[in-house]
Motif scaffolding. Structure first.
Motif, PDB file in Angstrom:
ATOM      1  N   UNK A  36       0.875  -1.098   0.101  1.00 44.19           N
ATOM      2  CA  UNK A  36       0.042  -0.111   0.134  1.00 44.19           C
ATOM      3  C   UNK A  36       0.990   1.304  -0.042  1.00 44.19           C
ATOM      4  N   UNK A  37       2.253   1.163   0.214  1.00 48.91           N
ATOM      5  CA  UNK A  37       2.974   2.101   0.129  1.00 48.91           C
ATOM      6  C   UNK A  37       3.062   2.808  -1.070  1.00 48.91           C
ATOM      7  N   UNK A  42       2.670   5.251   4.794  1.00 41.70           N
ATOM      8  CA  UNK A  42       2.265   5.710   6.396  1.00 41.70           C
ATOM      9  C   UNK A  42       0.982   4.983   6.605  1.00 41.70           C
ATOM     10  N   UNK A  43       0.423   4.029   5.443  1.00 41.74           N
ATOM     11  CA  UNK A  43      -0.682   3.497   5.844  1.00 41.74           C
ATOM     12  C   UNK A  43      -0.400   1.904   6.099  1.00 41.74           C
ATOM     13  N   UNK A  44      -1.437   1.345   6.944  1.00 46.80           N
ATOM     14  CA  UNK A  44      -1.592  -0.122   7.040  1.00 46.80           C
ATOM     15  C   UNK A  44      -2.678  -0.661   6.590  1.00 46.80           C
ATOM     16  N   UNK A  62      -7.713   1.077   4.733  1.00 47.45           N
ATOM     17  CA  UNK A  62      -6.421   1.267   5.360  1.00 47.45           C
ATOM     18  C   UNK A  62      -6.578   2.085   6.725  1.00 47.45           C
ATOM     19  N   UNK A  63      -5.618   2.184   7.545  1.00 58.11           N
ATOM     20  CA  UNK A  63      -5.431   2.891   8.583  1.00 58.11           C
ATOM     21  C   UNK A  63      -3.943   3.661   8.762  1.00 58.11           C
ATOM     22  N   UNK A  64      -3.719   4.585   9.558  1.00 60.36           N
ATOM     23  CA  UNK A  64      -2.598   5.192   9.668  1.00 60.36           C
ATOM     24  C   UNK A  64      -2.114   5.278  10.899  1.00 60.36           C
ATOM     25  N   UNK A 122       4.211  -2.430  13.207  1.00 62.24           N
ATOM     26  CA  UNK A 122       4.521  -1.478  11.794  1.00 62.24           C
ATOM     27  C   UNK A 122       4.695  -0.070  12.421  1.00 62.24           C
ATOM     28  N   UNK A 123       4.013   0.454  13.680  1.00 63.91           N
ATOM     29  CA  UNK A 123       4.312   1.949  13.836  1.00 63.91           C
ATOM     30  C   UNK A 123       5.350   1.916  15.172  1.00 63.91           C
TER      31      UNK A 123
END
Length: 358
Positions: A36-37, A42-44, A62-64, A122-123
């Motif tokens: 998705x990059x 910055x999205x998951x 998606x979510x950030x 991820x974050x």
């Protein structure tokens, strides 16, 4: 209108490489869900083909890192205005999703994975206590008609966070390429939405331009090297370096040395790159930053993409030494290497100190 892109082959006879149609939009959707990059690093990904409560299907959800959702909808065979209406309809459903709803959708779409664990991996931060305080809408299209473009611009003027991303496909030999462009600057879309949703989220609006940068000065990098050669950097782990991907050419950054204060303001010139790919001008020649006369050696783990230092080129407008760093009680500070600077008190003080526009 989006900028028209052209690609030319320059080895041998100059030859333009033509764009063509992909075999199917499903292939594009698969590329987006695989990474998705290509839309936003910055999205998951939460899931693809997400069923709404009224029987319609969202192509990609998606979510950030802030817990806000993004709806990504492919135009497919729909007319541009049709897909705009459909995306807004999806947004009306997404608006109702609770914390538990978001977790449930992810777990249903990703068997064997746990949302909290994937998000934290991820974050490298825990899930926010509240999810889905706001959301973004992205349409993937090959082209738009003028009327649809006017509608999207109108909606953005009233804080509706709707944008269009254009992917052009080309094939050269055995290689396939996607070229991306946006209808509107994503930062400005977010800024407009931020202003409109201030009362709802309780957050101060973001102006679409300014970022806070936490610059550790010591073992791994030197502020004086950053001043001299025009860059900011972060490394020693993806958690530190990943947030630099938010910075794009034209972004304004305020550099702050933790527990010391703000030391510089500048304009981003290029997107982030690994240190071994970053060059500086020395005596009229472009040389690797690693070959420059640095106060602190930065050649640690240069071949490790997770641990190496990452660099963003910056044209400094004004800087001061570490000893002259500016700090007032109540100013904004954050552990992330880069994040949006919303704090109005801080912006006002920094504008005055560095003599730049607020």
């Amino acid at each position: 209108m989006p900028i028209e892109l052209g690609v030319w082959k320059i080895n041998g006879a100059l030859e333009r490489v033509p764009f063509s149609s992909m075999e199917s939009e499903q292939k594009l959707e698969e590329a987006i869900t695989k990474d998705i990059g290509i839309i936003d690093s910055s999205l998951l990904l939460i899931g693809r083909q997400v069923m709404t409560a009224f029987g319609k299907i969202i192509d990609v959800l998606a979510i950030n890192s802030e817990g806000n959702l993004t709806i990504i909808e492919l135009k497919r065979n729909k007319t541009p205005r049709e897909v705009v209406a459909q995306t807004l309809d999806y947004a009306s459903w997404v608006l109702t999703l609770t914390y538990d709803d978001v977790v449930r959708i992810f777990n249903e779409k990703n068997p064997g994975l746990t949302f909290e664990e994937v998000f934290t991996e991820k974050y490298e931060v825990n899930l926010p206590e509240r999810l889905n305080e706001s959301h973004n809408l992205i349409i993937v299209a090959a082209e738009l008609d003028n009327a649809t473009e006017r509608i999207i611009n109108y909606l953005n003027g009233y804080g509706v966070p709707l944008n269009v991303v254009f992917f052009r496909y080309l094939k050269a030999g055995d290689n396939e390429y996607l070229v991306r462009s946006w209808l509107l600057d994503p930062n400005q879309v977010e800024a407009q939405s931020s202003k409109a949703n201030t009362s709802k989220t309780g957050k101060q609006p973001w102006n679409g331009r300014d970022y806070y940068v936490s610059l550790g000065d010591g073992e791994f990098r030197s502020w004086e090297d950053c001043r001299k050669y025009g860059f900011i950097s972060a490394g020693q782990g993806r958690w530190y370096s990943n947030t630099l991907s938010q910075l794009s050419p034209g972004s304004r950054v305020f550099a702050c040395i933790p527990k010391t204060g703000y030391v510089g303001v500048g304009i981003v010139q290029e997107t982030v790159v690994p240190i071994k790919d970053f060059t500086v001008l020395i005596e009229g020649e472009q040389v690797s930053l690693l070959e420059a006369d640095l106060e602190v050696s930065m050649d640690i783990d240069i071949d490790d993409p997770d641990l190496c230092e990452y660099i963003v080129r910056v044209e400094w407008q004004k800087t001061v030494s570490k000893a002259q760093a500016y700090w007032e009680k109540g100013m904004f500070a954050n552990q992330n290497s880069a994040c949006k600077l919303r704090n109005q008190f801080t912006l006002e003080r920094l504008a005055k100190f560095f003599e730049v526009d607020e």
